[in-house]
Design an enzyme around this catalytic site. Structure first.
Site, short mmCIF file in Angstrom:
data_model
loop_
_atom_site.label_atom_id
_atom_site.label_comp_id
_atom_site.label_asym_id
_atom_site.label_seq_id
_atom_site.Cartn_x
_atom_site.Cartn_y
_atom_site.Cartn_z
CG HIS A 141 -0.39 0.27 2.52
ND1 HIS A 141 -0.13 -0.73 3.43
CD2 HIS A 141 -0.02 1.42 3.12
CE1 HIS A 141 0.38 -0.21 4.52
NE2 HIS A 141 0.46 1.10 4.36
CG ASP A 173 -0.13 -4.07 2.70
OD1 ASP A 173 0.00 -3.53 1.59
OD2 ASP A 173 -0.16 -3.45 3.77
CB SER A 257 3.15 1.74 6.21
OG SER A 257 1.96 1.93 6.91
#
Length: 520
Positions: A141, A173, A257
């Site tokens: 992402h 992901d 992230s």
């Protein structure tokens, strides 16, 4: 023949015989050095799978470990170009400015319109260097749909590096990037399967773009599944995700992230991926992808360009206590088979809808997510041993795995077409059903081979709503009995002796089971 000539003839023969009989030839079939086909290698990663030392001795500082790992955690900057919508232009803007910004004038809507302007959006994330030659592990992402990716190394003297996406895996992901650099400080990877709740962990990343930041916490939980708590993509497609998250209270925020979750010895045990927070900030509930899962994905992408996973050929779902009750089971352990795809290994082995898989290769299957994680890393073509329950009896079967397709087709149901009927009825209190008319079929985009009755109304305060039954769902079976109209559905429900109905439902292109209590 003179002695010199004889030696020249005999020596090569002896040398060839020695090579041919060399034990290395038997141990290594690829020993022959001439004309050997070069195979694509994976990145040279450093792995330390030794168990973590868990004594009660407390440390006063993690600075030594941070100095060791911090150079391996990078900042990832992304950008993409988006179109400005007409709604983004102020409504009271003068006509001249509206034309300038690409919005048509109300008085001249039929005239030539200017191109809609574009604007660059910036993104920020983190990543982990996994090899000295420039491979970087991050979240999908972070880089999905972007036009440009720049990597900022903490120790780089010459600024940023432009990165190339080697491959992505939306199901976990994860994404692999590559920069043109050498002798980079690659991180050491640990073994996430050896983590225990209570272990100290550190999260390293670039939250909110303020710069590299280290936070500390513990492993709060293992094996977490969070797709039922938050949407993982814009289509909310959650069934094919592989979730086995490490939960931690180490502060994780936007920008973290793709960063590293490390253990107390400086080994990467996870890739920070998500948080649960109504405010969008850290509340002590963060999640990281286990490094063992990330390593499996990473090595396949680097070597093969994609992730190849094993596939049984079945649709599975959680066996809830209510569903277990409809099968006469006291335990809800196992994975419920919601359907079998024709021609797959499971189909050829004889597995059927309503079977409950309890073991795979001698290892207990706790739930549907656990079975999915057990099958995924197995190579296509391999044979697995399945133990399952059918009608209360236990069976064993060998199933040959195929390769998981990118998109799974909906399972087909069979049955005869029943003329539409305008009648409707209450399946249970708070749930109204109606026959599947042509109009309903068109509205729901339901194929012709889908038979059943449509749920047209649900009391939002009922147990049916809480159990996951929705308006527009098509009930095709009740406790294994096919239903084609309201009368058949009501009759089938009356015949069920247990307190819970087991509905086989078509919804959004897929079949699954829904438990439904007869009364509140």
């Amino acid at each position: 023949m003179n002695p010199v000539a004889s030696c020249r003839l005999i020596l090569p023969i002896i040398a060839f015989a020695l090579i041919w009989t060399c034990p290395a030839r038997a141990d290594n079939p690829d020993w022959w050095p001439f004309g050997k086909k070069e195979e694509k290698k994976t990145a040279e990663i450093v792995v330390n799978q030794a168990p973590l030392s868990r004594d009660t001795k407390l440390t006063t500082s993690f600075s030594t470990i941070v100095k060791q790992v911090a150079p391996s955690v990078v900042t990832i900057k992304t950008s993409k170009t988006v179109k400005l919508s007409a709604q983004s232009i102020p409504p009271m803007m003068e006509p001249f400015l509206r034309r300038f910004f690409g919005a048509p004038d109300d008085e001249d809507s039929n005239g030539p319109q200017q191109p809609v302007p574009r604007q660059k959006q910036q993104g920020l994330g983190s990543g982990v260097i996994i090899s000295k030659d420039g491979y970087i592990l991050t979240n999908n992402h972070v880089v999905e749909g972007v036009d440009e990716i720049l990597v900022d190394l903490p120790i780089a003297k010459d600024g940023e590096y432009k990165a190339t996406v080697i491959g992505t895996d939306p199901k976990t992901d994860l994404a692999i990037l590559k920069i043109d650099a050498k002798d980079l400080p690659a991180a050491t990877l640990g073994d996430s399967s050896k983590l225990e709740v209570g272990d100290i962990v550190l999260a390293i990343g670039n939250p909110f773009g303020i710069g590299q930041t280290v936070t500390m916490g513990i492993v709060s939980a293992l094996g977490r599944k969070i797709s039922d708590r938050m949407a993982m993509d814009e289509n909310s497609e959650r069934r094919d995700l592989y979730e086995d998250f490490i939960q931690t209270d180490a502060a994780i925020n936007r920008g973290n992230s793709g960063g590293a979750l490390i253990d107390a010895e400086g080994r990467v045990v996870g890739i920070n991926a998500a948080i649960i927070s109504p405010s969008g900030g850290n509340l002590g509930i963060g999640f990281a992808i286990p490094i063992n899962m990330a390593r499996f994905v990473m090595e396949q992408i680097i070597k093969n360009g994609k992730v190849s996973r094993g596939y049984l050929g079945i649709e599975i779902q959680e066996l809830t206590p209510d569903l277990a009750e409809t099968y006469g089971l006291k335990s809800s352990a196992g994975a419920l088979v919601a359907g079998v795809n024709p021609g797959t290994g499971a189909d050829k082995a004889g597995l059927k809808k309503d079977d409950i898989i309890t073991e795979l290769n001698g290892k207990a299957v706790d739930d549907a997510a656990g079975l999915r994680l057990m099958v995924a890393p197995l190579p296509p073509g391999s044979i697995v041993k399945i133990k399952y329950l059918r009608d209360g009896k236990e069976y064993n079967v060998d199933v040959k795995l195929s390769e998981l397709p990118d998109k799974l087709s909906a399972l087909n149901d069979t049955g005869s077409e029943t003329p539409p009927d305008a009648t409707s009825g209450a399946l249970v209190p708070g749930v109204t059903i109606q026959n599947l008319t042509t109009e309903f079929r068109q509205q729901l985009n339901a194929p012709k081979d889908v038979k059943g009755v449509v749920v047209t109304n649900i009391d939002p305060n009922s147990s049916a709503s809480e159990g996951g039954l929705r308006r527009g769902a098509i009930i095709s079976e009740i406790n294994g009995k096919p239903v084609a109209n309201v009368k058949e559905a009501l009759d089938a429900a009356k015949q069920v002796k247990t307190k819970v109905l087991r509905l086989y439902v078509w919804e959004g292109g897929n079949y699954h089971y829904v438990p439904l209590r007869k009364s509140e």
